[in-house]
Design an enzyme around this catalytic site. Structure first.
Site, PDB file in Angstrom:
ATOM      1  N   ARG A  69       0.831  -1.205   0.000  1.00  0.00           N
ATOM      2  CA  ARG A  69       0.000   0.000   0.000  1.00  0.00           C
ATOM      3  C   ARG A  69       0.870   1.262   0.000  1.00  0.00           C
ATOM      4  NH1 ARG A  69      -5.714   0.064   3.434  1.00  0.00           N
ATOM      5  NH2 ARG A  69      -6.894   0.545   1.582  1.00  0.00           N
ATOM      6  N   GLU A 122     -13.882  10.868  11.890  1.00  0.00           N
ATOM      7  CA  GLU A 122     -13.931  11.364  10.515  1.00  0.00           C
ATOM      8  C   GLU A 122     -15.317  11.105   9.938  1.00  0.00           C
ATOM      9  OE1 GLU A 122     -11.744  13.250   8.747  1.00  0.00           O
ATOM     10  OE2 GLU A 122     -13.604  13.274   7.618  1.00  0.00           O
ATOM     11  N   GLU A 151     -16.942   8.095   1.138  1.00  0.00           N
ATOM     12  CA  GLU A 151     -16.118   7.724  -0.014  1.00  0.00           C
ATOM     13  C   GLU A 151     -16.787   8.216  -1.292  1.00  0.00           C
ATOM     14  OE1 GLU A 151     -14.732   3.661   0.140  1.00  0.00           O
ATOM     15  OE2 GLU A 151     -14.495   3.844   2.304  1.00  0.00           O
ATOM     16  N   LYS A 184     -20.006   9.821  16.626  1.00  0.00           N
ATOM     17  CA  LYS A 184     -19.639   9.210  15.342  1.00  0.00           C
ATOM     18  C   LYS A 184     -20.516   7.979  15.074  1.00  0.00           C
ATOM     19  CE  LYS A 184     -17.727   7.820  11.681  1.00  0.00           C
ATOM     20  NZ  LYS A 184     -17.910   8.454  10.386  1.00  0.00           N
ATOM     21  N   ASN A 231     -23.548   7.681  11.960  1.00  0.00           N
ATOM     22  CA  ASN A 231     -23.670   6.595  10.976  1.00  0.00           C
ATOM     23  C   ASN A 231     -24.977   5.827  11.163  1.00  0.00           C
ATOM     24  OD1 ASN A 231     -21.407   7.179   9.556  1.00  0.00           O
ATOM     25  ND2 ASN A 231     -20.204   5.425  10.216  1.00  0.00           N
ATOM     26  N   GLY A 272     -24.083  -0.442   1.383  1.00  0.00           N
ATOM     27  CA  GLY A 272     -22.867  -1.212   1.609  1.00  0.00           C
ATOM     28  C   GLY A 272     -21.834  -0.300   2.240  1.00  0.00           C
ATOM     29  N   CYS A 322     -18.483   0.667   6.783  1.00  0.00           N
ATOM     30  CA  CYS A 322     -18.743   1.223   8.117  1.00  0.00           C
ATOM     31  C   CYS A 322     -20.167   1.106   8.656  1.00  0.00           C
ATOM     32  CB  CYS A 322     -18.302   2.677   8.145  1.00  0.00           C
ATOM     33  SG  CYS A 322     -16.509   2.787   7.984  1.00  0.00           S
ATOM     34  N   ARG A 359     -16.067  -2.982  -0.176  1.00  0.00           N
ATOM     35  CA  ARG A 359     -16.370  -3.629   1.102  1.00  0.00           C
ATOM     36  C   ARG A 359     -17.871  -3.603   1.392  1.00  0.00           C
ATOM     37  NH1 ARG A 359     -11.891  -0.681   4.796  1.00  0.00           N
ATOM     38  NH2 ARG A 359     -12.525   1.057   3.454  1.00  0.00           N
ATOM     39  N   ARG A 409     -30.666   0.850  -8.396  1.00  0.00           N
ATOM     40  CA  ARG A 409     -30.317   2.199  -7.938  1.00  0.00           C
ATOM     41  C   ARG A 409     -31.303   3.260  -8.427  1.00  0.00           C
ATOM     42  NH1 ARG A 409     -26.652   2.606  -3.886  1.00  0.00           N
ATOM     43  NH2 ARG A 409     -25.145   0.930  -4.039  1.00  0.00           N
TER      44      ARG A 409
HETATM   45  P1  NAD Z   1      -8.473   0.776   5.785  1.00  0.00           P
HETATM   46  O1  NAD Z   1      -8.564  -0.671   6.048  1.00  0.00           O
HETATM   47  O2  NAD Z   1      -8.624   1.312   4.408  1.00  0.00           O
HETATM   48  O3  NAD Z   1      -7.064   1.321   6.331  1.00  0.00           O
HETATM   49  C1  NAD Z   1      -6.507   0.969   7.558  1.00  0.00           C
HETATM   50  C2  NAD Z   1      -5.004   0.788   7.370  1.00  0.00           C
HETATM   51  O4  NAD Z   1      -4.394   0.632   8.662  1.00  0.00           O
HETATM   52  C3  NAD Z   1      -4.612  -0.460   6.578  1.00  0.00           C
HETATM   53  O5  NAD Z   1      -3.880  -0.078   5.432  1.00  0.00           O
HETATM   54  C4  NAD Z   1      -3.765  -1.290   7.558  1.00  0.00           C
HETATM   55  O6  NAD Z   1      -2.685  -1.958   6.936  1.00  0.00           O
HETATM   56  C5  NAD Z   1      -3.271  -0.232   8.513  1.00  0.00           C
HETATM   57  N1  NAD Z   1      -2.865  -0.737   9.827  1.00  0.00           N
HETATM   58  C6  NAD Z   1      -3.544  -1.558  10.658  1.00  0.00           C
HETATM   59  N2  NAD Z   1      -2.855  -1.743  11.798  1.00  0.00           N
HETATM   60  C7  NAD Z   1      -1.715  -1.034  11.692  1.00  0.00           C
HETATM   61  C8  NAD Z   1      -0.602  -0.818  12.558  1.00  0.00           C
HETATM   62  N3  NAD Z   1      -0.540  -1.366  13.779  1.00  0.00           N
HETATM   63  N4  NAD Z   1       0.403  -0.030  12.113  1.00  0.00           N
HETATM   64  C9  NAD Z   1       0.354   0.539  10.897  1.00  0.00           C
HETATM   65  N5  NAD Z   1      -0.672   0.383  10.038  1.00  0.00           N
HETATM   66  C10 NAD Z   1      -1.710  -0.394  10.432  1.00  0.00           C
HETATM   67  O7  NAD Z   1      -9.530   1.447   6.753  1.00  0.00           O
HETATM   68  P2  NAD Z   1     -10.302   2.850   6.545  1.00  0.00           P
HETATM   69  O8  NAD Z   1     -11.462   2.665   5.645  1.00  0.00           O
HETATM   70  O9  NAD Z   1      -9.305   3.924   6.277  1.00  0.00           O
HETATM   71  O10 NAD Z   1     -10.900   3.058   8.007  1.00  0.00           O
HETATM   72  C11 NAD Z   1     -10.083   3.386   9.114  1.00  0.00           C
HETATM   73  C12 NAD Z   1     -10.968   3.818  10.263  1.00  0.00           C
HETATM   74  O11 NAD Z   1     -11.694   4.994   9.896  1.00  0.00           O
HETATM   75  C13 NAD Z   1     -12.023   2.787  10.666  1.00  0.00           C
HETATM   76  O12 NAD Z   1     -12.182   2.853  12.062  1.00  0.00           O
HETATM   77  C14 NAD Z   1     -13.273   3.282   9.987  1.00  0.00           C
HETATM   78  O13 NAD Z   1     -14.436   2.909  10.689  1.00  0.00           O
HETATM   79  C15 NAD Z   1     -13.099   4.780  10.049  1.00  0.00           C
HETATM   80  N6  NAD Z   1     -13.796   5.535   8.989  1.00  0.00           N
HETATM   81  C16 NAD Z   1     -13.770   5.087   7.684  1.00  0.00           C
HETATM   82  C17 NAD Z   1     -14.379   5.849   6.691  1.00  0.00           C
HETATM   83  C18 NAD Z   1     -14.366   5.413   5.251  1.00  0.00           C
HETATM   84  O14 NAD Z   1     -15.004   6.082   4.450  1.00  0.00           O
HETATM   85  N7  NAD Z   1     -13.692   4.353   4.877  1.00  0.00           N
HETATM   86  C19 NAD Z   1     -14.972   7.073   7.009  1.00  0.00           C
HETATM   87  C20 NAD Z   1     -14.962   7.496   8.339  1.00  0.00           C
HETATM   88  C21 NAD Z   1     -14.362   6.723   9.320  1.00  0.00           C
HETATM   89  C1  UGA Z   2     -20.671   6.856   5.347  1.00  0.00           C
HETATM   90  C2  UGA Z   2     -21.112   8.211   5.906  1.00  0.00           C
HETATM   91  O1  UGA Z   2     -21.897   8.900   4.926  1.00  0.00           O
HETATM   92  C3  UGA Z   2     -19.892   9.051   6.284  1.00  0.00           C
HETATM   93  O2  UGA Z   2     -20.320  10.258   6.903  1.00  0.00           O
HETATM   94  C4  UGA Z   2     -19.017   8.258   7.248  1.00  0.00           C
HETATM   95  O3  UGA Z   2     -17.853   8.995   7.563  1.00  0.00           O
HETATM   96  C5  UGA Z   2     -18.634   6.935   6.620  1.00  0.00           C
HETATM   97  O4  UGA Z   2     -19.840   6.200   6.280  1.00  0.00           O
HETATM   98  C6  UGA Z   2     -17.858   6.050   7.543  1.00  0.00           C
HETATM   99  O5  UGA Z   2     -17.909   6.196   8.747  1.00  0.00           O
HETATM  100  O6  UGA Z   2     -17.238   5.168   6.967  1.00  0.00           O
HETATM  101  P1  UGA Z   2     -19.777   5.977   3.014  1.00  0.00           P
HETATM  102  O7  UGA Z   2     -20.146   4.641   3.562  1.00  0.00           O
HETATM  103  O8  UGA Z   2     -18.435   6.177   2.454  1.00  0.00           O
HETATM  104  O9  UGA Z   2     -19.969   7.096   4.141  1.00  0.00           O
HETATM  105  O10 UGA Z   2     -20.819   6.385   1.855  1.00  0.00           O
HETATM  106  P2  UGA Z   2     -22.351   6.844   1.888  1.00  0.00           P
HETATM  107  O11 UGA Z   2     -22.530   7.927   0.916  1.00  0.00           O
HETATM  108  O12 UGA Z   2     -22.828   7.104   3.260  1.00  0.00           O
HETATM  109  O13 UGA Z   2     -23.093   5.561   1.318  1.00  0.00           O
HETATM  110  C7  UGA Z   2     -23.185   4.371   2.078  1.00  0.00           C
HETATM  111  C8  UGA Z   2     -24.078   3.383   1.359  1.00  0.00           C
HETATM  112  O14 UGA Z   2     -25.436   3.806   1.387  1.00  0.00           O
HETATM  113  C9  UGA Z   2     -23.738   3.207  -0.126  1.00  0.00           C
HETATM  114  O15 UGA Z   2     -23.870   1.853  -0.483  1.00  0.00           O
HETATM  115  C10 UGA Z   2     -24.774   4.055  -0.820  1.00  0.00           C
HETATM  116  O16 UGA Z   2     -25.011   3.665  -2.127  1.00  0.00           O
HETATM  117  C11 UGA Z   2     -25.983   3.823   0.076  1.00  0.00           C
HETATM  118  N1  UGA Z   2     -26.995   4.892   0.007  1.00  0.00           N
HETATM  119  C12 UGA Z   2     -26.689   6.162   0.345  1.00  0.00           C
HETATM  120  C13 UGA Z   2     -28.286   4.579  -0.372  1.00  0.00           C
HETATM  121  O17 UGA Z   2     -28.600   3.412  -0.678  1.00  0.00           O
HETATM  122  N2  UGA Z   2     -29.232   5.571  -0.416  1.00  0.00           N
HETATM  123  C14 UGA Z   2     -28.941   6.857  -0.074  1.00  0.00           C
HETATM  124  O18 UGA Z   2     -29.858   7.711  -0.129  1.00  0.00           O
HETATM  125  C15 UGA Z   2     -27.639   7.154   0.310  1.00  0.00           C
END
Ligand code: NAD
Ligand code: UGA
Length: 463
Positions: free
Chosen positions: A40, A162, A166, A221, A225, A274, A277, A347, A443
């Site tokens: 990565r 955060e 996405e 947080k 969600n 999907g 989170c 995911r 959709r």
């Molecule tokens: P991710 O799996 O994409 O990234 C996490 C990274 O951490 C991985 O690359 C992994 O290799 C690394 N890692 C794990 N343990 C480690 C260690 N000990 N040292 C160094 N690196 C390490 O996960 P993500 O989607 O970025 O989510 C991270 C957190 O943020 C989660 O708690 C998630 O719930 C939260 N979050 C995610 C989103 C999102 O849109 N994906 C939005 C808001 C909050």
């Molecule tokens: C969601 C939240 O929107 C973020 O605020 C949060 O930070 C993040 O989770 C997280 O904690 O990971 P994300 O999952 O990236 O963000 O994307 P969303 O836009 O929320 O969509 C989530 C899912 O719901 C997708 O599959 C989307 O297609 C679906 N969705 C969304 C619907 O089916 N209908 C809607 O009206 C909106």
């Protein structure tokens, strides 16, 4: 404390984009993002910023502007910890797959490893920021690990969840609705909070930076969600009723969304939400409620997940039923595999579950997604462990051209709302398919009237 070096542990969907934007907006800060996953890190350092591991509109430009100047990606975790005054923890917090709380609680082993590593390496006072989504009161555990090192280093733990989504990560980071920072309400805690406020204030108006105690921040947080996912499950629950009654869920959503108390966002009926989170965070909330003996609260939120699972299942069942109760040997083309548009993240994508159900009915599933590889599609299916990898490979294939993917198909299912799907030559697609040609629009993005005029049998969600 004058802050000039920060680091982030975890170069994933949150760590990468968040730190890239901080680097862009705070040129005086040196920002290092570290990860154990060398592959990565190599991808983040790829000479061509189009090859960075995460696809997000606008992200490769921000990385191109900052990388090598004040943004660095590295696998030397210890060096980064040692040098930084502020350490963000942005590692994954998946649902536990073993032991107590299996299938519900958040697995905090990666968080704990980070805390132990920080405790081992730190030689001077640090601010540790929880950026990962964590169960309420996790900061207590982190603090206990950090405070028991015996080397006299003082740590302040902040919660700074955060909220980016996405597909819109960069614009969400540049213009957040709010920044939330929770910290101890002691003089040292308040000082640490202000340090982090000052970083964000480089580009976020101060009235959008909210400060609270640690527990409120952690719980907010999970709550945000849960509320967002609940709206989707609510409209999806009604989509099924619409199908029975002749009401159109798009019209219902529009009608209720114009009520300013309800608002129009997050009311799009779909094949089911999907993403990594929503499910894990709600399960975590349910687990926490149960562990405090709050059974009704737990049941209330669990229903959001139950409804979503039902919606995914009934989408696949609807396809089988409409195709004369059998899809055995039939080619079903999926347009979209990512969990939403404008991301390569798959995911928990509804597509995985729908494909799995259709393959169990012996359909031949073909996939086209503009950003997801065949390798990833197979890996996603294999992870479900419904059948052997060989059998999966025989049952699903993917194409790099959507028209090829649709050729000879009995039905097309829209699983992701990629904009380009609406721009296709649907007449051409129709001519290349088996007749009658079916479209299952998971959709509600296609023009139903136009498709019906071409000759398709069209079924949307709740319409
Ligand atoms: P991710 O799996 O994409 O990234 C996490 C990274 O951490 C991985 O690359 C992994 O290799 C690394 N890692 C794990 N343990 C480690 C260690 N000990 N040292 C160094 N690196 C390490 O996960 P993500 O989607 O970025 O989510 C991270 C957190 O943020 C989660 O708690 C998630 O719930 C939260 N979050 C995610 C989103 C999102 O849109 N994906 C939005 C808001 C909050
Ligand atoms: C969601 C939240 O929107 C973020 O605020 C949060 O930070 C993040 O989770 C997280 O904690 O990971 P994300 O999952 O990236 O963000 O994307 P969303 O836009 O929320 O969509 C989530 C899912 O719901 C997708 O599959 C989307 O297609 C679906 N969705 C969304 C619907 O089916 N209908 C809607 O009206 C909106």
């Amino acid at each position: 404390m004058k802050i000039n070096k920060i680091c982030c542990i975890g170069a994933g969907y949150v760590g990468g984009p968040t730190m890239a934007v901080i680097a862009q907006k705070c040129p005086d800060l040196t920002v290092t993002v570290v990860d154990l996953n060398q592959e990565r890190i190599n991808a983040w350092n790829d000479e061509n910023t189009d090859n960075i591991p995460i696809f997000e509109p606008g992200l490769s430009e921000v990385v191109a502007e900052t990388r090598g100047k004040n943004l660095f990606f590295s696998s030397d975790v210890e060096k980064a910890i040692e040098e930084a005054q502020v350490i963000f923890i942005s590692v994954n917090t998946p649902t536990k797959t073993y032991g107590k709380g299996k299938g519900m609680a958040a697995d905090l082993k990666y968080i704990e490893l980070c805390a132990r590593q920080i405790a081992k390496v730190a030689k001077d006072n640090k601010i540790v920021v929880e950026k990962s989504t964590l169960p309420v009161r996790t900061a207590e555990a982190i603090k206990s690990i950090l405070d028991n090192t015996g080397n006299g280093v003082q740590f302040q733990i902040l919660s700074n969840p955060e909220f980016l989504a996405e597909g819109t990560a960069v614009s969400d980071l540049l213009n957040p609705d709010r920044i939330l920072i929770g910290g101890d309400q002691t003089p040292e805690g308040l000082k640490a909070i202000n340090t982090l406020v000052d970083i964000y204030a480089n580009w976020v108006p101060r009235d959008k930076i909210l400060t609270t105690n640690v527990w409120s921040s952690e719980l907010s947080k999970l709550t945000a969600n849960a509320f967002l996912a609940q709206r989707i499950s609510s409209i999806n629950a009604l989509s099924e009723l619409c199908e029975k009654t002749g009401a159109d869920v798009n019209e219902v959503a529009r009608a209720i969304g114009m009520d300013s108390r309800i608002g129009p966002k997050f009311l799009k009926a779909s094949v089911g939400f999907g993403g990594s989170c929503f499910k894990k965070d709600i399960l975590n909330l349910v687990y926490i409620a149960k562990s405090y003996g709050l059974q009704q609260t737990a049941d209330y939120w669990e229903q959001v997940i139950i409804m979503n699972d039902h919606q995914k299942k009934r989408f696949a069942e609807g396809i089988v039923k409409t195709l004369y109760n059998t899809v055995a040997g039939k080619k079903i083309t999926f347009l979209g595999w990512a969990f939403k548009k404008d991301t390569n993240d798959t995911r928990e994508s509804a597509a995985i579950y729908a494909a799995d159900d259709l393959i169990s009915e012996q359909a031949a599933v073909c996939v086209f997604d503009p950003k997801v590889s065949n390798k990833k599609i197979l890996a996603d299916l294999d992870e479900l462990q419904t059948r052997t990898p060989d059998k999966n490979a025989q049952s699903i294939s993917s194409f790099e051209n959507p028209y090829e993917a649709c050729k000879d198909a009995h039905a097309i299912a829209i699983l992701t709302e990629w904009d380009e799907f609406t721009e296709y030559d649907w007449q051409k697609i129709y001519e290349s398919m088996q007749k009658p040609a079916f479209v299952f629009d998971g959709r509600n993005i296609l023009d139903k009237t136009k498709l019906q005029k071409i000759g398709f049998v069209y079924q949307g969600i709740g319409s």
